[in-house]
Write a protein that holds these residues in place. Structure first.
Motif, mmCIF file in Angstrom:
data_model
loop_
_atom_site.group_PDB
_atom_site.id
_atom_site.type_symbol
_atom_site.label_atom_id
_atom_site.label_comp_id
_atom_site.label_asym_id
_atom_site.label_seq_id
_atom_site.Cartn_x
_atom_site.Cartn_y
_atom_site.Cartn_z
ATOM 1 N N GLY A 197 -0.647 -4.204 8.596
ATOM 2 C CA GLY A 197 -1.559 -3.553 7.658
ATOM 3 C C GLY A 197 -2.992 -4.046 7.789
ATOM 4 N N THR B 71 -8.982 -0.049 3.290
ATOM 5 C CA THR B 71 -8.096 -1.024 2.652
ATOM 6 C C THR B 71 -7.211 -0.415 1.564
ATOM 7 O OG1 THR B 71 -9.695 -2.786 3.131
ATOM 8 C CG2 THR B 71 -7.997 -3.254 1.474
ATOM 9 N N VAL C 99 -6.391 -2.211 9.650
ATOM 10 C CA VAL C 99 -7.655 -1.920 8.964
ATOM 11 C C VAL C 99 -8.833 -2.414 9.793
ATOM 12 C CG1 VAL C 99 -9.067 -2.520 6.960
ATOM 13 C CG2 VAL C 99 -6.679 -1.875 6.642
ATOM 14 N N THR D 125 -0.542 7.809 -1.989
ATOM 15 C CA THR D 125 -1.496 7.602 -0.895
ATOM 16 C C THR D 125 -2.501 8.744 -0.824
ATOM 17 O OG1 THR D 125 0.222 6.434 0.363
ATOM 18 C CG2 THR D 125 -1.716 7.178 1.573
ATOM 19 N N ALA E 200 -4.280 1.517 3.073
ATOM 20 C CA ALA E 200 -3.297 0.634 3.697
ATOM 21 C C ALA E 200 -2.421 -0.036 2.648
ATOM 22 C CB ALA E 200 -4.016 -0.419 4.544
#
Length: 236
Positions: A25, A63, A29, A181, A66
């Motif tokens: 993750g 961020t 990013v 999301t 993610a």
């Protein structure tokens, strides 16, 4: 007893890809910024005199997505460990309160995302130094951009874990996670009261600390409600 349960849960996730996703993750990013700056570094340097600030702003854009996507995946996965092996009855037959099972799984997930935030800080700092953005490194802003979105996402973590644990079909928490999301991606259009907006640190108050406080407060509230509901439900 809860300590032993937490250790057991950590052992259960040992070879299930949880730690790889925890690494992937934050690395992903920063990797997006590696591509971004690798392709148009000179152009990006002309966009602001505050090169560190502009770099952190670009990094922080991805961020929240993610984190929310990671929450959807890991909460479903940790519940699936028990569901796929039909281990819920065996687990809940142990001489431990049902609430400790919920607490243990939340603690494990919260720990993983805390580690991810630490890794994000390290990766972001490392690549920023590689880009030679300047000697005046804004450590406070770096920590805020790395940890505040996670703290603000605690209500989402509590909610997704609740849904994942009480659902017999893990398609339900995955669906809600994907929806979350999408909502996070459109966070600038959401009202301030929607928790999926909070990881983006956008509210009418121009102070991310307030959002973090909301994250802790409502995260604890949803955690308590979810734990009470789990305790009252029949064994799967």
């Amino acid at each position: 007893m809860i300590g032993k349960l937490i250790i057991t849960d950590f052992m259960k996730i040992k070879r299930k890809g949880f730690w790889f996703l925890t690494f992937l993750g934050p690395f992903g990013v920063v990797a997006l910024q590696m591509v971004n700056y690798g392709v148009r570094k000179e152009y990006l340097f002309t966009q602001s005199d505050d090169r560190w600030g502009y770099y952190l702003m670009n990094t922080s854009t991805f961020t929240p997505l993610a984190i929310v996507l990671g929450i959807a995946i890991l909460t479903s996965a940790i519940a699936s460990i028990e569901t796929e092996t039909n281990a819920w009855k065996q687990l809940l037959s142990l001489p431990v309160p049902k609430k400790t099972v919920f607490i243990s799984k939340f603690f494990v997930l919260a720990s993983l995302f805390l580690v991810a935030s630490i890794l994000l800080t390290i990766f972001t700092l490392g690549y920023g130094m590689f880009l030679d953005l300047g000697k005046d490194i804004p450590y406070v802003d770096l920590i805020k951009y790395s940890f505040y979105p996670y703290f603000a996402a605690l209500p989402i973590l509590a909610l997704q874990l609740w849904i994942a644990i009480v659902s017999n079909n893990q398609g339900i928490p995955i669906t809600t996670g994907i929806l979350g999301t999408i909502l996070t991606y459109s966070s600038f259009t959401l009202p301030d009261w929607m928790i999926w907006k909070w990881p983006a640190l956008m509210m009418e108050w121009d102070d991310p600390t307030i959002i973090v406080m909301f994250g802790f407060g409502f995260g604890f509230l949803i955690f308590i409600i979810g734990m009470i509901d789990f305790v009252r439900r029949d064994v799967k």
